[in-house]
Design an enzyme around this catalytic site. Structure first.
Site, short mmCIF file in Angstrom:
data_model
loop_
_atom_site.label_atom_id
_atom_site.label_comp_id
_atom_site.label_asym_id
_atom_site.label_seq_id
_atom_site.Cartn_x
_atom_site.Cartn_y
_atom_site.Cartn_z
N LYS B 73 0.84 -1.21 0.00
CA LYS B 73 0.00 0.00 0.00
C LYS B 73 0.87 1.25 0.00
O LYS B 73 0.64 2.18 -0.77
CB LYS B 73 -0.87 -0.03 1.25
CG LYS B 73 -2.21 0.60 1.09
CD LYS B 73 -3.14 0.10 2.18
CE LYS B 73 -2.45 0.16 3.52
NZ LYS B 73 -2.47 -0.99 4.34
N THR B 75 4.04 1.46 -0.85
CA THR B 75 4.78 1.44 -2.11
C THR B 75 3.91 2.00 -3.24
O THR B 75 4.37 2.81 -4.05
CB THR B 75 5.19 -0.02 -2.41
OG1 THR B 75 5.93 -0.51 -1.29
CG2 THR B 75 6.05 -0.11 -3.65
N ARG B 96 2.12 7.70 6.71
CA ARG B 96 2.32 7.60 8.16
C ARG B 96 3.81 7.47 8.47
O ARG B 96 4.57 6.93 7.67
CB ARG B 96 1.61 6.36 8.70
CG ARG B 96 0.11 6.54 8.80
CD ARG B 96 -0.57 5.22 9.09
NE ARG B 96 -0.43 4.32 7.95
CZ ARG B 96 -0.62 3.02 8.00
NH1 ARG B 96 -0.96 2.44 9.14
NH2 ARG B 96 -0.48 2.27 6.93
N LYS B 107 9.06 -6.86 10.94
CA LYS B 107 8.42 -6.12 9.87
C LYS B 107 9.41 -5.40 8.97
O LYS B 107 9.21 -5.32 7.75
CB LYS B 107 7.46 -5.11 10.51
CG LYS B 107 6.64 -4.30 9.51
CD LYS B 107 5.50 -3.62 10.25
CE LYS B 107 4.67 -2.75 9.33
NZ LYS B 107 5.18 -1.42 9.11
N ALA B 276 -3.14 1.02 13.40
CA ALA B 276 -4.33 0.81 12.57
C ALA B 276 -5.32 -0.15 13.21
O ALA B 276 -6.47 -0.20 12.81
CB ALA B 276 -3.92 0.33 11.19
N PHE B 304 -3.98 -1.15 6.97
CA PHE B 304 -4.67 -2.42 6.76
C PHE B 304 -5.59 -2.39 5.53
O PHE B 304 -5.45 -1.54 4.66
CB PHE B 304 -5.44 -2.85 8.01
CG PHE B 304 -4.57 -3.12 9.20
CD1 PHE B 304 -3.28 -3.65 9.04
CD2 PHE B 304 -5.00 -2.84 10.49
CE1 PHE B 304 -2.48 -3.92 10.15
CE2 PHE B 304 -4.19 -3.10 11.59
CZ PHE B 304 -2.93 -3.63 11.41
N PHE B 385 4.15 -8.41 -9.13
CA PHE B 385 5.31 -9.16 -8.64
C PHE B 385 5.91 -9.94 -9.81
O PHE B 385 5.20 -10.34 -10.73
CB PHE B 385 4.89 -10.15 -7.54
CG PHE B 385 4.86 -9.54 -6.16
CD1 PHE B 385 3.94 -8.56 -5.86
CD2 PHE B 385 5.76 -9.93 -5.18
CE1 PHE B 385 3.89 -7.99 -4.59
CE2 PHE B 385 5.73 -9.37 -3.91
CZ PHE B 385 4.80 -8.39 -3.62
N TRP B 413 7.04 -0.79 -8.18
CA TRP B 413 8.06 -1.39 -7.32
C TRP B 413 9.35 -1.57 -8.11
O TRP B 413 10.43 -1.21 -7.65
CB TRP B 413 7.56 -2.75 -6.77
CG TRP B 413 8.53 -3.39 -5.82
CD1 TRP B 413 8.64 -3.14 -4.48
CD2 TRP B 413 9.54 -4.34 -6.13
NE1 TRP B 413 9.66 -3.89 -3.94
CE2 TRP B 413 10.23 -4.64 -4.93
CE3 TRP B 413 9.95 -4.98 -7.31
CZ2 TRP B 413 11.29 -5.53 -4.87
CZ3 TRP B 413 11.00 -5.89 -7.25
CH2 TRP B 413 11.66 -6.15 -6.04
#
Lengths: 559, 559
Positions: B73, B75, B96, B107, B276, B304, B385, B413
């Protein structure tokens, strides 16, 4: 005007311009934090080694035993620095960063006072450039990794009952002194007792202040002993937990010295602030060395009175960083000496020559310690208060000068650098004429017990030291491997003895060593004499209640 | 190359110059933090209200229900923003701030990925400009003042058993979830149970993110309910303890939006980061409003999946700040949809059209929620991907477009903004052609119970909600005084239901409300469905073990 009002009226110059103007520091080597704070790159500091000879003269500002009357060590450091600049000596002041927690309690700020302050005062007193937050997080990362390691099987065989590494927060919070963690079932790990210290008491703080570069910092972090294995004796190091790399990464910026300015637009480096009771109480080695490379004079202070601050500055910091002061300024006030002479706090503004005579012994002892124990040239600075009578100051000057030491009545609090010019001249005269014959108080290869006893007898006037069998056993246990480390005394700052109410210059007492703490990363052994508070509490009406900020972002109530 | 290596190779421009070049922001309104981070003055933000009409278009980036496969998200937000700038739309991304604690766990960082990142990556992921440290200290000052008040006589008659205000630390530290404080005798206060949350879960964080100016911030802080008096029902406010002024002073700089840049030298505002799950999960109102005033487009994300992030963004933040998005981007990946379709984590790289078909229902439900429940125009972004097969992407596009919604395969990406140009065109087409008919999901004057049930049935596909008698009583107790506040749902992000293993689009389930939390300062009621973790733990081998820094200050291992 209050300190904060004076500070808010300061005509600050953009720090990047000021650093360039005063010392030719190129802008690319300064990381600005707002317009009036900056961090100096370590690469620049390193590059100076080759350009300069490091011939700057180091002046230590220390004081008599603190009293509630206030002595003004930081104020004098700033005033003296401003004065030295006024009389043509390029000078940088090196100060400790204030701890944020106590600002909300009783103490108020710690950026000097009156017309001898460093600014921006609110920023310096609150988060500043985030160094203490970084130190706190680095410390608490290690704490979390310890309990996490135990939770996931404890492959290192850490004895949960022998974990010495607590947690820290930059807040006066007595409720956290002794806690139980890991409650609530298996998902929350194993139950054990723990506690919080204030951030300035963290060994990470002491390490940051004694580290000479990034490699040294990381190595010291790795050497931290967090506790012992279940065999009771094998230390567990931070490096065993592979925590030191991440801790050093968290300190990436914190290790860089912070540059700010005084009210008179002179450069001050405000960096590091280890607790003066449990740690060595001086600003960072990096800060002092940077100042010595850049300036003719570096003026710095050390926490509490000379029995603690100067002793630890000289035996720990100067030894570790190969520094030697050219002169020592001992700050006294008429009020504080009258307090040592038996006057109650409420009557300090009334002339009392007899009490001053009586309290003089406190100054005399500190003076003796500096000039005879450390063989350093000294000057006494009487930080002038409005209520000091002419007869009192005259008496004090007479008594100091009878000892062959210069005594200057200094008015930097009221007048800034102009009020400390006479002091500056006296310092320059000493620093530039006399060859200092600096000696450490002890050699590090003395046994630990003897080192502690040397400090107690020669600095505090004690007859001897004592300790329980348990403490003696601990000293014997660490002697073989760590016996060469210097001692970091933790004693009440209020007295030469361990009794805070014993004013003046008590003699012949016994210093009871109640605990021993090995700070292997910092590289010293803390010898605790009496109860040491490593987490302050808030008073009934904390200063926090009157701190406020208006809609334009102007802070009030921070003094 | 890893994310951190790409980030370290970025050609960053000095942020002060970039902000001036892109949006004409005068240097004096920017507080630099190093050369690549800056805070924008609130005075400047305020001044924009008069100059601009705030006609910028707000684009919300949200996602399908998160899976371990990753959706991207942040990215996508960065990639879309870079792409919008490439096609001539002046765009600011609003993100954020990452929480520092989780960087040391599993993470890794949260500043985007691949060639769609904000930089300087290490700084943003570690201390950044110190906002979270300031929030932590402001929170813990209030905690200390509570126990201090009780210790000094408890004049406010606080019931120590009913204190709701815990302590916080920005660290994954499970051992602190449930603790006992005040141990060790009278000097340490009264014994009571307490606990730590991670800083992002602090109500202070939510307050900072919803406050529109300094006055609003201080007022909200004063409204915090820390617990109840011994009568069990009278709330004790932070203002009763006179803590809110000092707390607001501690947030003096934290309230200012932070400006950084993307790898493609576009401006991003990274400010605030409420958890979140327990909070509303969006960046600050100040950030979003600033971006809308300065730019043609503001692209922002919410934590999320759309059931939580978009719902709370729209019903809480947009309502409170009077914002309305012009379009919503729903991010999905082929891998994540196959996971929702039942494929195990290890087999996600193999083509599986049937699983993709099965998992599609998750995306379909989120899409329906956005377009039908909120009446907002949407576009689906498939974050591409390497292993996605052509047949898979073709199937996905076909299925989305059958619903009358555009579906773009986006390669930001791997390619940065250039890879998201088609997405940018699609967003512009929607945002500039259609009149959005934005509707809130519920009116705030509905009873609390009905608001929660509306969210559960209309967003989650639940049959109904349930609660214990105790929770029902609590809802009834707060209904009269606080019944008009919006709901902040706290539910697992992994599923539309409260069962994290129920993938796809479960329906007809019952959402059990296990707890209710009144966050009066933030201005919402947290309805907790199931177990909510407000303090994460570290994994067996934490990322911290491989994070390192070299002698030149270059950090590795942060990904």
């Amino acid at each position: 005007m209050s300190d904060i009002e004076i500070a808010q009226n300061a005509k600050m110059k953009p720090i990047i311009n000021l650093a360039e103007e005063k010392f030719g520091i190129p802008a690319e080597h300064l990381d600005p934090y707002g317009h009036y704070k900056a961090k100096l790159s370590l690469e620049y500091v390193d590059s100076l080694s080759h350009q300069h000879n490091g011939e700057g003269k180091l002046i230590l500002v220390t004081a008599i035993s603190p009293t509630p009357a206030g002595e003004g060590k930081t104020t004098t450091t700033v005033g003296l620095g401003d004065a030295l600049n006024r009389i043509g000596k390029k000078t940088i002041m090196c100060l400790r960063e204030p701890s944020l927690g106590p600002c909300f309690g009783m103490k108020g700020g710690a950026a000097g006072g009156g017309y001898a302050q460093v600014v921006p005062m609110e920023d310096i007193n609150l988060h500043f450039t985030g160094d203490f937050h970084a130190i706190g997080v680095a410390h608490n990362l290690l704490s979390a990794m310890i309990d996490n390691h135990i939770n996931h099987g404890n492959a290192l065989d850490i004895d949960p009952r022998r974990i010495k590494w607590k947690r820290v927060v930059d807040m006066n919070d007595r409720a956290l002194r002794n806690i139980t963690i890991g409650q609530g079932g298996p998902a929350n790990g194993y139950l054990r007792e723990d506690g919080y210290d204030i951030v300035v008491a963290s060994e990470v703080m002491a390490i940051l202040c004694l580290a000479t570069n990034r490699a040294d910092l990381k190595e010291r972090l790795g050497r931290i002993i967090i506790g012992y294995k279940t065999d009771r004796v094998t230390p567990v190091y931070a490096s065993d937990l592979k925590a030191h790399g991440a801790m050093a990464a968290l300190l990436k910026d914190a290790i860089k010295p912070n540059i700010v300015q005084t009210l008179e637009n002179n450069i001050a480096i405000v960096h590091g602030g280890p607790f003066a009771n449990i740690a060595h109480g001086c600003n960072s080695v990096t800060a002092t060395q940077t100042a010595l490379k850049l300036a003719d004079y570096a003026v710095t202070e050390a926490g509490f009175g000379a029995d603690l601050g100067a002793e630890k500055f000289l035996n720990i910091k100067c030894r570790s960083a190969k520094l030697a002061p050219s002169a020592v300024v001992i700050v006294a006030t008429v009020r504080a000496l009258k307090f040592h002479g038996g006057v109650e706090r409420d009557h300090l503004n009334q002339e009392n020559l007899e009490a001053l005579e009586n309290g003089f012994e406190n100054l005399e002892r500190h003076l003796y310690n500096v000039t005879e124990n450390f063989k350093l040239p000294a000057v006494v600075c009487v930080n002038h208060f409005t209520y000091d009578s002419d007869d009192e100051t005259a008496l004090l000057v007479k008594k100091v000068e009878a000892l062959g030491v210069k005594c200057i009545i200094s008015k930097h609090w009221a007048e800034g650098g102009a009020g400390a010019e006479e002091l500056a001249h006296a310092v320059v005269e000493i620093a530039e004429s006399r060859e200092p014959g600096f000696e450490y108080l002890y050699d590090t290869d003395m046994p630990l017990w003897d080192k502690i006893e040397t400090i107690a007898t020669r600095m505090y006037g004690a007859k001897s030291i004592s300790a329980s069998a348990k403490v003696k056993a601990e000293i014997a246990r660490i002697q073989p491997q760590y016996g060469n480390l210097p001692i970091c005394m933790a004693k009440t700052q209020m007295s030469f003895s361990t009794d805070p109410t014993a004013k003046g210059a008590p003699s012949g007492h016994i210093v009871e060593i109640s605990d021993i703490k090995l700070e292997n990363g910092a590289g010293f052994i803390v010898a605790i004499a009496g109860d040491m508070m490593t987490m302050p509490g808030l008073p009934k009406v904390p200063t926090a209640e009157r701190i406020d900020i208006d809609d334009a972002g102007v802070i009030t109530g921070l003094f």
